[in-house]
Scaffold this active site. Sequence first.
Site, short mmCIF file in Angstrom:
data_model
loop_
_atom_site.label_atom_id
_atom_site.label_comp_id
_atom_site.label_asym_id
_atom_site.label_seq_id
_atom_site.Cartn_x
_atom_site.Cartn_y
_atom_site.Cartn_z
N LYS A 227 1.67 -9.34 -13.12
CA LYS A 227 1.40 -9.28 -11.36
C LYS A 227 1.20 -10.96 -11.23
O LYS A 227 0.21 -11.23 -11.05
CB LYS A 227 0.04 -8.49 -11.04
N GLY B 287 2.33 2.44 -2.89
CA GLY B 287 2.24 2.68 -4.55
C GLY B 287 2.94 2.00 -5.55
O GLY B 287 3.32 2.51 -6.46
N PRO C 63 4.38 13.42 -6.62
CA PRO C 63 3.79 14.04 -5.61
C PRO C 63 2.27 13.49 -5.26
O PRO C 63 2.10 12.34 -5.96
CB PRO C 63 3.18 15.42 -6.18
N GLY D 274 5.85 -6.91 -7.89
CA GLY D 274 6.23 -8.04 -6.92
C GLY D 274 4.88 -7.96 -6.01
O GLY D 274 3.56 -7.44 -6.26
N VAL D 275 5.14 -8.55 -4.77
CA VAL D 275 3.77 -8.61 -3.83
C VAL D 275 4.31 -7.97 -2.64
O VAL D 275 5.32 -8.66 -2.13
CB VAL D 275 3.05 -9.98 -3.97
N LEU E 265 -1.40 12.79 -5.55
CA LEU E 265 -1.97 13.47 -6.71
C LEU E 265 -3.30 12.88 -6.17
O LEU E 265 -3.71 11.95 -5.83
CB LEU E 265 -1.81 12.75 -8.11
N GLU F 144 0.94 -1.40 0.07
CA GLU F 144 0.08 -0.04 -0.03
C GLU F 144 0.82 1.38 -0.07
O GLU F 144 0.34 2.32 0.63
CB GLU F 144 -0.97 0.14 1.32
N ARG G 95 4.93 10.08 -2.80
CA ARG G 95 4.32 11.03 -1.66
C ARG G 95 3.11 10.44 -1.30
O ARG G 95 1.86 11.00 -1.30
CB ARG G 95 4.24 12.44 -2.01
N1 LIG Z 1 1.02 9.54 -5.25
C1 LIG Z 1 0.38 9.13 -4.87
N2 LIG Z 1 -0.71 10.09 -4.71
C2 LIG Z 1 -2.07 9.81 -4.40
N3 LIG Z 1 -2.49 8.44 -4.12
C3 LIG Z 1 -1.45 7.73 -4.29
C4 LIG Z 1 -0.18 7.88 -4.49
N4 LIG Z 1 0.72 6.59 -4.71
C5 LIG Z 1 -0.17 5.60 -4.07
N5 LIG Z 1 -1.64 6.31 -4.21
C6 LIG Z 1 -2.65 5.63 -3.85
O1 LIG Z 1 -2.28 4.71 -2.40
C7 LIG Z 1 -2.95 3.60 -2.42
C8 LIG Z 1 -2.04 2.22 -2.63
O2 LIG Z 1 -1.36 2.39 -3.69
P1 LIG Z 1 -0.97 1.14 -4.62
O3 LIG Z 1 -0.04 1.47 -5.70
O4 LIG Z 1 -1.89 0.44 -4.72
O5 LIG Z 1 0.13 0.37 -3.47
P2 LIG Z 1 0.75 -1.05 -3.42
O6 LIG Z 1 1.01 -1.43 -4.75
O7 LIG Z 1 2.27 -0.78 -2.87
O8 LIG Z 1 0.00 -1.64 -2.60
C9 LIG Z 1 -3.88 3.47 -3.72
O9 LIG Z 1 -5.21 3.75 -3.38
C10 LIG Z 1 -3.26 4.50 -4.72
O10 LIG Z 1 -4.11 5.17 -5.60
MG LIG Z 2 0.04 -3.29 -5.72
#
Ligand SMILES: Nc1ncnc2c1ncn2[C@@H]1O[C@H](COP(=O)(O)OP(=O)(O)O)[C@@H](O)[C@H]1O
Ligand SMILES: [Mg+2]
Length: 242
Positions: free
Chosen positions: A43, A20, A214, A122-123, A216, A18, A182
């Site tokens: 994935k 990004g 940033p 990855g996971v 977003l 979680e 971020r």
């Molecule tokens: N830079 C960012 N700005 C706004 N929201 C973000 C950002 N990076 C990630 N998120 C949000 O955070 C959550 C987790 O991101 P995700 O890419 O699914 O994480 P992971 O793959 O590491 O588990 C999602 O809801 C995603 O949209």
């Molecule tokens: Mg993911």
Amino acid sequence: MTRMNPALSLFVTGTDTEIGKTFVSSALLHGFVREGLRAAAMKPIAAGAFVLNGELHNEDADQLDAASNVLLPPAMRTPYLLKEPAAPHIAAALENVSFDIDHIVACHAQALKRADVVVVEGVGGFRVPLTATHDTANLAVALKLPVVLVVGMRLGCISHALLTAEAIAARGLTLAGWVANRVDPDMTFADENIASIREHLAREHDAPLLGIVPHLSPAAPELAADRLDINRLLQTLRHAQH
Ligand SMILES: Nc1ncnc2c1ncn2[C@@H]1O[C@H](COP(=O)(O)OP(=O)(O)O)[C@@H](O)[C@H]1O
Ligand SMILES: [Mg+2]
């Protein structure tokens, strides 16, 4: 379109779940597509599925597909799609599934034939257990891929970033670069944290900062793509392959 022969590929890991990985992987895919490349995503292990039109879907896999211009057959993109949103070895046990890393490597080899660049997400973090003896790091090693580390910018991320980089290096893998994401809009001293990680990863691992994404709202990966140095990454990936 520029054809890449042989295809490039990278493994995206993160400081945690979680933070990004999927978001930045999607941004990378958009960036590759803009460079005129045929970009596909894998994935390989996904835990957490829902049914849509009679088919099992996973949110990460769907997001990655949405950012790709080459769609892999679902069984090649995600050889292990598990229903339960839990740690992979737990979700797998519930369904009597055992992960076969060789099978994932075979799917990846097929994927490379269909695209110029294959992004493998990855996971969780870098050492999430898959079986009693293997974890995500073993998967990255079996795939022989350069790694991109997504650092979710929040308190505690410096140590997570440096530990992950150390684990990548300890396995003989190349850290192709890292992305400061971020994810936490309220983090204080983010710039100072980024500077600190940047300095350590450059000095200890020769790994460049590929971009600062940033926070977003809405989280649009095509906008995040503007913040990533795709050409620098492509250069490193080509170099790592030789
Ligand atoms: N830079 C960012 N700005 C706004 N929201 C973000 C950002 N990076 C990630 N998120 C949000 O955070 C959550 C987790 O991101 P995700 O890419 O699914 O994480 P992971 O793959 O590491 O588990 C999602 O809801 C995603 O949209
Ligand atoms: Mg993911």
